[in-house]
Design an enzyme around this catalytic site. Structure first.
Site, PDB file in Angstrom:
ATOM      1  N   ILE A   1      -4.263  -4.756   6.846  1.00 35.71           N
ATOM      2  CA  ILE A   1      -4.939  -5.013   8.154  1.00 35.71           C
ATOM      3  C   ILE A   1      -4.291  -4.878   9.479  1.00 35.71           C
ATOM      4  O   ILE A   1      -2.674  -5.108   9.062  1.00 35.71           O
ATOM      5  CB  ILE A   1      -5.011  -6.889   7.760  1.00 35.71           C
ATOM      6  CG1 ILE A   1      -5.574  -7.586   6.416  1.00 35.71           C
ATOM      7  CG2 ILE A   1      -6.079  -7.298   9.262  1.00 35.71           C
ATOM      8  CD1 ILE A   1      -5.459  -8.779   6.145  1.00 35.71           C
TER       9      ILE A   1
ATOM     10  N   ARG B   1     -14.907  -7.733   1.670  1.00 30.69           N
ATOM     11  CA  ARG B   1     -15.022  -6.379   1.174  1.00 30.69           C
ATOM     12  C   ARG B   1     -14.429  -6.419  -0.605  1.00 30.69           C
ATOM     13  O   ARG B   1     -14.417  -5.643  -1.308  1.00 30.69           O
ATOM     14  CB  ARG B   1     -14.583  -5.421   2.150  1.00 30.69           C
ATOM     15  CG  ARG B   1     -15.298  -4.618   3.040  1.00 30.69           C
ATOM     16  CD  ARG B   1     -14.364  -4.477   4.337  1.00 30.69           C
ATOM     17  NE  ARG B   1     -15.027  -3.333   5.472  1.00 30.69           N
ATOM     18  CZ  ARG B   1     -16.343  -4.698   6.380  1.00 30.69           C
ATOM     19  NH1 ARG B   1     -16.281  -6.305   5.950  1.00 30.69           N
ATOM     20  NH2 ARG B   1     -16.529  -4.281   7.255  1.00 30.69           N
TER      21      ARG B   1
ATOM     22  N   ALA C   1       1.369  -1.141   0.203  1.00 33.40           N
ATOM     23  CA  ALA C   1      -0.039  -0.069  -0.224  1.00 33.40           C
ATOM     24  C   ALA C   1       0.923   1.407  -0.045  1.00 33.40           C
ATOM     25  O   ALA C   1       0.043   1.831  -0.709  1.00 33.40           O
ATOM     26  CB  ALA C   1      -1.252   0.030   0.892  1.00 33.40           C
TER      27      ALA C   1
ATOM     28  N   PHE D   1     -10.319   5.183  -4.860  1.00 36.08           N
ATOM     29  CA  PHE D   1      -9.736   4.741  -3.200  1.00 36.08           C
ATOM     30  C   PHE D   1      -9.603   3.603  -3.214  1.00 36.08           C
ATOM     31  O   PHE D   1     -11.488   3.048  -3.283  1.00 36.08           O
ATOM     32  CB  PHE D   1      -9.842   5.809  -2.487  1.00 36.08           C
ATOM     33  CG  PHE D   1      -9.250   5.631  -1.251  1.00 36.08           C
ATOM     34  CD1 PHE D   1      -8.681   5.829  -0.872  1.00 36.08           C
ATOM     35  CD2 PHE D   1     -10.322   4.635  -0.422  1.00 36.08           C
ATOM     36  CE1 PHE D   1      -7.466   5.471   0.507  1.00 36.08           C
ATOM     37  CE2 PHE D   1     -10.362   4.914   0.846  1.00 36.08           C
ATOM     38  CZ  PHE D   1      -8.087   4.457   1.127  1.00 36.08           C
TER      39      PHE D   1
ATOM     40  N   HIS E   1       1.146   0.452  13.476  1.00 33.56           N
ATOM     41  CA  HIS E   1       1.835   0.381  11.739  1.00 33.56           C
ATOM     42  C   HIS E   1       0.859   0.540  10.671  1.00 33.56           C
ATOM     43  O   HIS E   1       0.902   1.951   9.515  1.00 33.56           O
ATOM     44  CB  HIS E   1       2.293  -0.578  11.096  1.00 33.56           C
ATOM     45  CG  HIS E   1       2.911  -1.044   9.853  1.00 33.56           C
ATOM     46  ND1 HIS E   1       4.471   0.118   9.559  1.00 33.56           N
ATOM     47  CD2 HIS E   1       2.659  -1.461   8.863  1.00 33.56           C
ATOM     48  CE1 HIS E   1       4.061  -0.758   8.178  1.00 33.56           C
ATOM     49  NE2 HIS E   1       3.429  -1.657   7.677  1.00 33.56           N
TER      50      HIS E   1
END
Length: 155
Positions: free
Chosen positions: A83, A128, A57, A114, A89
């Site tokens: 996750i 999701r 990411a 996004f 973090h």
């Protein structure tokens, strides 16, 4: 009062960058397939779909910046999955990436869909990325497409 939106209308010509993390690959790959399907359904030909894979990411923003150096790139879809672990973090990554992607969209005048999942559990991410909650790959692509149509109408 007249109003406009981007739910219908013409799309500009150009390439769309789909920038996706390889980290949490099974989740991100499902979102990539959904985003590609949304682009195809909207009539974006395969040769105008530019899939760029990045390690995680954190690297999404850098890749958006590089993609937007190409004048023919009209928008980007960013897909990733962070996750929550035992430390904070995830909070630092999520905030920095979210803020930077918004800044890039505003500064460039090009929409950025996004699709960064920010989940507490793997199960939430699965739900999701094609599970009971839907697929954020579709949602990110559809939002970017809607903004492109709206941009065309506002010019």
């Amino acid at each position: 009062m007249p109003s406009i939106d981007g739910t219908t209308g013409n799309l500009p010509s150009g390439r769309v960058a789909i920038i996706a993390s390889r980290y949490n690959a099974n989740i991100c790959d499902s979102m990539v397939q959904a985003a590609l399907q949304s682009l195809s359904d909207a009539g974006i030909p395969e040769d105008k779909q530019w899939l760029i894979r990045v390690p995680g990411a954190w690297e999404l923003c850098w890749a958006v910046e590089q993609a937007f150096q190409h004048a023919d790139v009209i928008g980007a879809i960013t897909l990733g999955c962070v996750i929550k672990g035992e430390t904070t973090h995830d909070e630092h990554i999520n905030r920095a990436v979210s803020d930077t992607l918004m800044e890039q969209a505003v500064r460039s005048g090009r929409p950025v869909g996004f699709g960064l999942l920010t989940c507490n559990t793997v199960e939430q991410a699965i739900q999701r990325s094609g599970g009971a909650v839907g697929n954020k790959g579709h949602e990110a692509a559809d939002a970017m497409l809607e903004m492109l149509r709206l941009q065309t109408k506002m010019r």
